[in-house]
Design an enzyme around this catalytic site. Structure first.
Site, PDB file in Angstrom:
ATOM      1  N   CYS A 150      49.123  45.652  37.814  1.00 34.27           N
ATOM      2  CA  CYS A 150      48.269  44.461  37.818  1.00 34.27           C
ATOM      3  C   CYS A 150      48.127  43.830  36.435  1.00 34.27           C
ATOM      4  CB  CYS A 150      46.897  44.796  38.391  1.00 34.27           C
ATOM      5  SG  CYS A 150      46.095  46.228  37.631  1.00 34.27           S
ATOM      6  N   HIS A 242      41.771  40.303  35.543  1.00 38.49           N
ATOM      7  CA  HIS A 242      42.181  40.859  34.252  1.00 38.49           C
ATOM      8  C   HIS A 242      42.462  39.713  33.281  1.00 38.49           C
ATOM      9  CE1 HIS A 242      42.144  44.650  36.075  1.00 38.49           C
ATOM     10  NE2 HIS A 242      43.434  44.952  36.114  1.00 38.49           N
TER      11      HIS A 242
END
Length: 344
Positions: A150, A242
Site C-alpha cells: 500500500c 497514506h
C-alpha cells in the site's frame, strides 16, 4: 460478460473492503467466501465483525463461509481475490493456482518472485504476460498475480510520470494510517498522541517493489529499474490514507510546471474500477490531506501536492487510500486487467 469470483480471507479488513468494492460490480459476481476453520460453515454476517463504512450487502450477509482450500471452492469460480496473511498465503495461493484457479492477490508473499507479475494496470500492464512464463515453469493451469504494498503503490504513479526525466534516486518518508496494520495491529495506547517511526518490513517493500514495478519486461523476465530507493516508514494516528514525502533526483532538469504536467497527463486505463484521471495534482501547498482527499476517484486516485524543484530534481507529497487503492481496489483492478487480457 459475467465472471464468478471468490475472496480468500473474506472476514478481515481487506476482505471486507473487497466485498464493498465488488458489490454491484459490472463484471464480477461474488460466488464464494473463505476464511479460517473457525469461521467456515457460518453465515458471513456471523463470521465477520463488519467494520466497513457501508452495510454488508444483503446477499453476502447470508452466504456461507467456506474453508480456504481448493476442494471447498466451486469449480465454476473463475477468479479469486486473496487478502490472506502472507504466512498462510505463501502455500495456500500456490495450491489454488496448481488446481487451476487464477488469483489476484494483495498478500505480500511472492511479490518479488521472478515469474510472478507485480502489476499496477496503469503502470506496467505488459508485466502481466509473466503469467506465460509462470505457467511454463511451474506446470500449472492457474496463475498468481500480485499488487504491490500500500505504501509502494502510493508513490509509483508519480514516479512513473517522472521517469521520462531519468530517475536516479528516490528518498521517501511515509505517514501511514493505522488501518494499514489491520484492526488489531496498533492499540490505541500506542498510537493516540503519538507517532511510531518503524513499520516492520515496510521499508524493504518500498525499496524493492518499486524497482520491479518500474522495470522493463522483455517477454521472458523483468529487468529492475536501476534507481536507488531509500524509505523511512512511520505510523501516525489517521484512520485511512497514506501520505508520503518524496525527494527524487533526476538526470534532467525539468521545471515545476513540466513535472506537474507530466503527472496530470499520465494516462490511465479503461477499466471499470480505474479513475478517469490517475493522478490529481493540487496547486494548494496544503494538499493533499488524508481526511480531505483519500476518497478522490472513489478511493482509486493518487493525489499529489507540494511539487517543488530541488538542487538535484524535485520533491512532492503524495497520498492514496491504503485499503482501497493500496489493497483491495488494486487487486480488483488487476482482476479487471486479467479479464481484459483474456487470462480467464
Amino acid at each position: 460478460m459475467s465472471v464468478r469470483v471468490g475472496i480468500l480471507g473474506a472476514t478481515g479488513a481487506v476482505g471486507q473492503r473487497f466485498i464493498q468494492l465488488l458489490d454491484g460490480h459490472p463484471t464480477f459476481e461474488l460466488a464464494a467466501l473463505t476464511a479460517s476453520e473457525d469461521s467456515a460453515g457460518r453465515p458471513y454476517r456471523e463470521a465477520a465483525k463488519w467494520r466497513v463504512d457501508s452495510p454488508i450487502p444483503v446477499d453476502v450477509a447470508e452466504m456461507t463461509v467456506r474453508e480456504t482450500t481448493p476442494e471447498a471452492v466451486p469449480d465454476d469460480v473463475d477468479l479469486l481475490f486473496s487478502s490472506l496473511p502472507s504466512s498462510v498465503a505463501v502455500d495456500v495461493e500456490e495450491d489454488f493456482a496448481r488446481d487451476g484457479y487464477v488469483i489476484s492477490s494483495n498478500s505480500s508473499n511472492d511479490r518479488l518472485a521472478e515469474d510472478v507479475p507485480l502489476t499496477i494496470p496503469e503502470i506496467n500492464p505488459d508485466h502481466l504476460d509473466l503469467i506465460e512464463v509462470q505457467r511454463d515453469e511451474r506446470g500449472w493451469d492457474g496463475a498468481l498475480v500480485k499488487n504491490p504494498n500500500c505504501s509502494t503503490i502510493t508513490m509509483i504513479p508519480p514516479l512513473a510520470a517522472l521517469d521520462r526525466f531519468g530517475i536516479e534516486r528516490v528518498d521517501v518518508s511515509t505517514l501511514q494510517a493505522v488501518s494499514g496494520a489491520g484492526y488489531s495491529g496498533v492499540t490505541s495506547m500506542e498510537i493516540i498522541d503519538n507517532a511510531i517511526p518503524h513499520i516492520g518490513g515496510e521499508e524493504d517493500k518500498m525499496e524493492t517493489e518499486s524497482r520491479k514495478l518500474l522495470g522493463d519486461f522483455d517477454g521472458a523476465a523483468v529487468t529492475w529499474h536501476d534507481m536507488d530507493v531509500a524509505a523511512s516508514c512511520n505510523r501516525i494516528p489517521t484512520l485511512d490514507g497514506h501520505l508520503e514525502n518524496a525527494f527524487v533526483d533526476l538526470a534532467d532538469d525539468p521545471d515545476v510546471d513540466e513535472v506537474a504536467d507530466a503527472m496530470r497527463e499520465f494516462p490511465g486505463v479503461d477499466l471499470p474500477s480505474a479513475p478517469n484521471q490517475l493522478i490529481h495534482v493540487f496547486d494548494d501547498p496544503e494538499r493533499p490531506q488524508p481526511r480531505m482527499d483519500r476518497m478522490r476517484g472513489q478511493g482509486m486516485q493518487i493525489c499529489v501536492g507540494g511539487v517543488q524543484s530541488t538542487d538535484h530534481g524535485v520533491k512532492f507529497n503524495c497520498l492514496a487510500h491504503n485499503t482501497v487503492r493500496g489493497a483491495a481496489g488494486a487487486s480488483v483492478l488487476n482482476g479487471e486487467l486479467l479479464v481484459e487480457n483474456g487470462y480467464l
